[in-house]
Design an enzyme around this catalytic site. Structure first.
Site: not given
Length: 357
Positions: A155, A350, A240, A60, A103, A256
């Site tokens: 986000r 995390k 999310e 995000g 961030s 393609h």
């Protein structure tokens, strides 16, 4: 499955207030632009100060950078590169490369490593975050810092991350003043948000109707030019918020390869839906490609739909589609009877990374 006309139940399920945060997008666009306009920048930062700009961010915190880069590609005379990883490109070294750390939490490990690398290489630096180590480093190293208002989820702060970067590009003299386009987008989005509020019934609510079409299906979202990044936004918001699978594709590249992959496995095709994002500003050939590509998917038995960005400016057109996609993703989560806000799998990931596996 929850009936989406039960507004009280929708509000109760939406414990993280994601519906309100989505509707907050126009306010954020204005606030981020104003923050960039009044920020203090080094006197030597101007249109000739840099050869390239690199924006380091993830998830995000990166999508605003990708949108800013895509929407200014035809105006900005130097490359704007978005890095979603730990490592900076080799060219990013020395004071003529500006590296911006983005961030939301200020604690994203990939962004922090890239930002520290940029300092070691002698790059010019700037940062944007709500706080955390990134904010601390920006203060310690005395580089421009853009504080993002905490809104709950990275986000949900897209308005800030996009318009701050757009404003910075203008302050550097790299793009024209986009203030009028930001205001147009914000006004348009305010009106649109009212039409997609939980109190508006399915029959008059385009986001609720589309969310209903996505239940039990995997969407493939197509866009060309800057709308490829809008397609990415739709994909990640469905991931999310709705905790559901989605894919995004960029035209003309998808013509393609992707259009060939519509034969096997045949039993999967009925569970796909191809969504095409378009706008009046699309390249004429890509507009034609969109129409033909959609027809080819329909011939294969794949459900499709088409969405057209509204407004005069490319920014308004892109963000009218972003707001629609954001609302769709939240209503899809609520239809599945889950709170859109938590991302437990990311939290687990995390924690395991921090523990070494």
């Amino acid at each position: 499955m929850l009936h989406l006309d039960d507004a009280a139940r929708l509000r109760a399920l939406d414990a993280g207030r994601m519906l309100d945060l989505v509707a907050d997008l126009p306010r954020q666009l204005r606030a981020g632009w104003e923050l960039a306009m009044r920020a203090s920048l080094p006197r030597e930062w101007n249109a000739s100060a840099f050869d390239a700009i690199v924006i380091a961010g993830m998830g995000g915190s990166a999508i605003g950078a990708s949108l800013a880069a895509a929407l200014t590609e035809g105006e900005c005379p130097i490359p704007v590169v978005v890095v979603r990883d730990y490592a900076l490109p080799a060219f990013a070294r020395g004071p003529r490369t500006l590296v911006i750390g983005s961030s939301y939490s200020g604690e994203t490990e990939e962004t922090l490593e890239a930002f520290e690398t940029a300092r070691k290489r002698g790059c010019a630096l700037a940062a944007m975050a709500t706080g955390g180590r990134l904010a601390e480093q920006a203060m310690e190293w005395e580089v421009p810092f853009f504080p993002i208002e905490p809104v709950g989820q990275p986000r949900a702060a897209l308005g800030y991350s996009f318009s701050i970067l757009l404003g910075l590009l203008h302050r550097l003299g790299l793009i024209p003043d986009a203030g009028t386009a930001i205001e147009e987008a914000a006004a348009l989005l305010t009106a649109d948000a009212g039409q997609m509020a939980p109190e508006v019934p399915v029959a008059r609510n385009p986001a609720k109707r589309m969310a209903g079409q996505l239940i039990g299906r995997i969407p493939i979202i197509f866009g060309s030019g800057p709308l490829a990044e809008v397609a990415r936004r739709w994909k990640t918001q469905i991931n999310e918020n709705a905790k559901a699978m989605a894919v995004f594709e960029a035209l003309p590249e998808a013509d393609h390869n992707t259009i060939v992959g519509t034969e096997f496995p045949p039993e999967l095709l009925t569970h796909l839906i191809a969504l095409f994002l378009t706008a009046p500003s699309d390249h004429p050939r890509n507009a034609l490609r969109t129409r033909i590509t959609r027809e080819l998917f329909m011939r294969r038995g794949v459900n499709t739909d088409l969405f057209v960005g509204r407004g005069e400016s490319r920014i308004a057109q892109a963000f009218s589609l972003i707001l629609l996609g954001d609302f769709i993703s939240v209503y899809l989560a609520l239809a599945y009877q889950i709170d859109p806000a938590p991302v437990q799998v990311i939290t687990e990931l995390k924690a395991r990374l921090a523990a070494g596996g």
